[in-house]
Design an enzyme around this catalytic site. Structure first.
Site, short mmCIF file in Angstrom:
data_model
loop_
_atom_site.label_atom_id
_atom_site.label_comp_id
_atom_site.label_asym_id
_atom_site.label_seq_id
_atom_site.Cartn_x
_atom_site.Cartn_y
_atom_site.Cartn_z
CE LYS A 168 10.39 1.65 0.03
NZ LYS A 168 9.98 0.54 -1.10
CD GLU A 173 16.46 1.92 -4.86
OE1 GLU A 173 16.02 1.96 -3.87
OE2 GLU A 173 16.29 0.76 -5.26
#
Lengths: 349, 349, 349, 349
Positions: C188, C195
């Site tokens: 993550k 991102e």
């Protein structure tokens, strides 16, 4: 003044020599008896183990560790029980400042002062002196002043900074108490981070000069890459060894690192035998991590570190992923490595 | 509506097919008679040369060039004398927008409208349609609207952007008049620059995952680099093919480039046979140069371009310079490549 | 199956809702009784404290923490004594994977399984489902399979990756056991690092488009910066809202982040009221630090992080140093800020 | 030897002074009669216009232009018709080397030699001499040797590079014929590109030191950014003025730019009155564009350029886009600038 020196590698030995030459006393220890003997021949008192070193020094002691950072923790642990309140333990190696912070707190409980000294100077330090970045309790650092002053380069022939006058400040003599425990290695860490950036700036610029003949070599270029668009502007055959020598005089970028570059290129203009796989030590990494921790942007320092990683092929999987993506654009066919254009020479993106 | 198509490579042919399937007419030319024949079989009118192409189209004409950017200038020069005022010449290739600006001005003197169309879609364009970024005089672009609408993907099943309602705007159908001549290829150029950045972000991230087992592999590490300091935090054996598939669903970074990555890694999880020498086309370079011209900082886009350069060893001389500098620290001795530490394992910086 | 949920903020509540809607049972706790009551109204069993939560679940339990990362350590410490061997504790928050590694080892001594789940999905997760990156012991993760499958998005309408067939693999349903404890949050973390890179690529590219009219605005430019050299190539007036909408269809860079960008620019084309001071969460920082630790070059990911730092003026002192250096070139005179050229408009470097 | 000098700004006047002091003759022209008069008082022959300047010099002439780069083209065009075959025209300003390539070709048709000289030295050049990077035809450059040698710094007290002996080579005296026309300004361009990188390395490193007290200031941090995770390691109060003075002695990064930094920080330790909006001249931009053209990766040089752009808020729209994207994660509600966290303090990514 007396100093105990543990670790007689090149830097430890040369620091001891500067101490001895200035008339201080030095009690020296190394795992290699030969190293001890060599220094004894120059006036040091040699000892065989840590106990003997401590015994040979009257309290309050000052003991300097000049050993690989990986060993420092163990030696500190071994020394601590032998020391007395008021003694000063100095770490002159390349420790992570975080270890200093932890060790200083632990030793302070026993009344032992821990002083961290970032040391710059390399092989020229014996004659030039060592630039010393010092962290630790103010009183302990003050007590070490005569030694630090001896190890440091002194004012030398470097022009004085405009606005400074009167007696030389310690930083003008080449040593500085930078702050609390860890501050010395912290400043040294940042120093090395800056060094990486400067080195990369020179290396990148010289790489442009080396390839300023791209317009001549163009025919050699494969179809793999974008063709040179204006070859008429890249027809220079530049001698990087001469240019780096040139810049040593009168230019804005004159510097000791440029001196080294000029020497290296003069000795070996084509840099034959160098694979260009560039090592990195901990300091460059710690600098970037510290900057990330405190939210300070360091694009240049980080880029210089990442270039070193990439020089060792640590970018390999990333580049394979890029090639794989580009194959997907081309319609799922597997193309031979190095030929990722479509048959017609046109990319499909 | 009628369109002349010059260049029947995959993209030219597929654009022609979308035109024909929508009931428009297409007069097609290519240097390869076979390519012309193939399209004639699907309903196009084939011609043998540029003169015949122009003759087969009643004025005012619309002629689309879909040829390698390097050839566009010559074909435009060859076509211009055959055209009449009011004709529209469309460059759908990967031209530099600067060439558009120059060509448009020159053709405008003859009353010929020049329209540049940046075209994205790759091998999937025949079915998905092509995203069209259009530059040129408004009246000419308006006249082409029926064709552009046909070539573009249309609204498809993509959820409508909140706040948009009523009739679909052109940009919701996949084509847009971006501005004056050159604006189409300018927007396409930036599009590709962004693409480089996104690709690099995925590649770098996956490289971290691929190396998340560094704490297991640590023993293999040579003395050349800083040792892994906390190996206990890097003992993960992560399957990058599965992770990239996973991220396609529900994650913030789901994207078409991730779809391609997942496909590539599923087909070839170890990326065997890929050398990781990554090509670059002109657009990524032009993007960085344009940003530099107008003073816009693009560290990410530039870094993604430079990674590609470095993947092809264009960083070689720079890295050799760094190694050479580091040798100088070590006291002028020549060390074998790959071993730039001092004998004692301690760097002298 | 039964799940205990601690923390009913938006994500905790919505995950609970997906559990309940699928016919599982949910025992819910939050510091806010209102939050508990709201979920009870949708079928959950509400409890008042941790003891009641544990008591309401038969062993072996599965308890999901969905609370701010800063609180997780304390709640884990509070829960541990209440749990029995074989119970599973799940951390679905944004913890640093290093905390997972430490906690898992500690809880394993008591026979408690610790499972870390990186969760992506944002405000759309209730309907779209959450992308789940899972780390921990295989047996524990297997036991949670029915719950993970419910929370995840499922295969949805996303086209299947070429080469995949038969029953859907978990990663095709939106959840994946990534590896040992910490692997979930590690994946993550890297996801968020990527991102940042993608967001920056879009932001930089759109900034170029926004300034593609520099050749028109040129007169406004002060003498402070290098003049625009070829203004004729920067006379485009580009509508970034329309362009970002356009790219959603058929282009290589179509992505969910582009969808968000198009929505944001459609709602507020000039981005009025946004100061552009960009926050960053821990994951982007941890990603860069992890890459540095294992020697993986991440110039793009790092640059995207540093841009955020700089957007908040964390580059201030560095820029002042640069201005100060440039003043020194100019002959020691103090020039007003913003006017660092020599009187004659010529720099002295 | 005789030299015509056009442009008596600080650098043109000081170069003339070095010429005159060495016993050469100098015919001087400037748009400002006062500037001419000042130099006449020091021994120059003053003239009122270009015609008079040409007339005052016997063929074959050597005429040095030291004027703003933007004016050079016009003056060259004005001078060319007045010159004779065999005359040498020298551009000592900050021209783009591309202009040199074009001008040299044009003037060569008339038998006029064009020599480009990149000049470094700043305000200290009168005493220190100027580092001269020279491009042009070998014969013309040879003819200028007596002048170049006079303007350059000479060997000075700089230690000789190991391995060099015998008579000093020109590069050891501070001037070098770098190659064909344009090579001089090309090398100067790269020199300035390197300078940007070095300046940025210092600025970034000092910014880390300046913020090494983040662990003390932590309470001031807003909820906007990731909290400092280990404040105990950032509790140093470091005096950057003293540290930069310190590094001047014995350290690896000692350099002229460090000298300037130390002077600036000593004069103004808090850098009061400096806004940190950093200008850039053309050379830094040209360097990056040249590197992009020839495919040489320059992440450090480019990052240093982009930092300057960002210091002037040229990153504004990009940052607004990032903020806008992050708002979208937060559920479409408009949050006040500077507060882009969800109510619960948890980001939804």
């Amino acid at each position: 003044m007396q100093l105990g020196m543990i670790g007689l590698g090149r830097m430890g030995a040369n620091i001891s020599r500067r101490i001895l030459r200035a008339g201080h006393e030095c009690v020296a220890y190394d795992v290699s008896p030969d190293s001890v003997a060599a220094l004894v021949a120059e006036g040091a008192t040699g000892v065989d183990d840590l106990e003997a070193l401590v015994a040979a020094l009257p309290a309050p002691r000052a003991i300097w560790l000049m050993i690989p950072a990986g060993l420092t923790g163990g030696v500190v642990d071994g020394l601590a029980p032998l020391l007395e309140p008021g003694d000063i333990l100095i770490d002159g190696g390349n420790s992570n400042y975080r270890d200093d912070v932890r060790r200083a707190a632990r030793l302070a409980e026993k009344g032992i002062h821990y002083v961290d000294v970032g040391t710059s100077g390399g092989v020229f330090g014996l004659e030039r002196g060592y630039c010393l970045m010092v962290g630790g309790p103010a009183k302990a650092v003050e007590r070490l002043d005569p030694l630090l002053r001896t190890i440091a380069p002194g004012a030398g022939e470097i022009p004085r900074t405009p606005g400074r006058d009167g007696a030389f400040a310690p930083e003008e003599l080449g040593y500085l108490h930078c702050g609390a425990s860890g501050a010395g290695h912290f400043v040294k860490m940042v120093h090395n981070g800056i060094e990486y950036g400067i080195m990369a700036a020179f290396a990148e610029g010289l790489n442009i000069l080396e390839n300023a003949d791209a317009g001549i070599r163009e025919a050699e270029h494969s179809a793999e890459v974008a063709p040179l668009e204006e070859p008429e502007f890249y027809r220079f055959d530049i001698d990087t060894a001469k240019v780096s020598e040139l810049w040593r005089r009168g230019s804005v970028i004159s510097s000791w690192l440029l001196d080294l570059t000029a020497a290296a290129l003069h000795a070996n203009p084509a840099l034959d035998g160098l694979a260009g796989r560039v090592s990195d030590s901990g300091e460059g990494r710690w600098t970037v991590k510290a900057a990330v921790d405190i939210g300070v942007p360091v694009p240049v320092l980080a880029a210089s570190l990442f270039e070193r990683f990439a020089s060792r092929d640590e970018d390999r999987f990333a580049n394979q992923v890029l090639s794989a993506m580009r194959q997907q654009f081309g319609g799922h066919q597997e193309l031979p490595a190095g030929d990722v254009l479509e048959a017609g020479g046109r990319r499909a993106e």
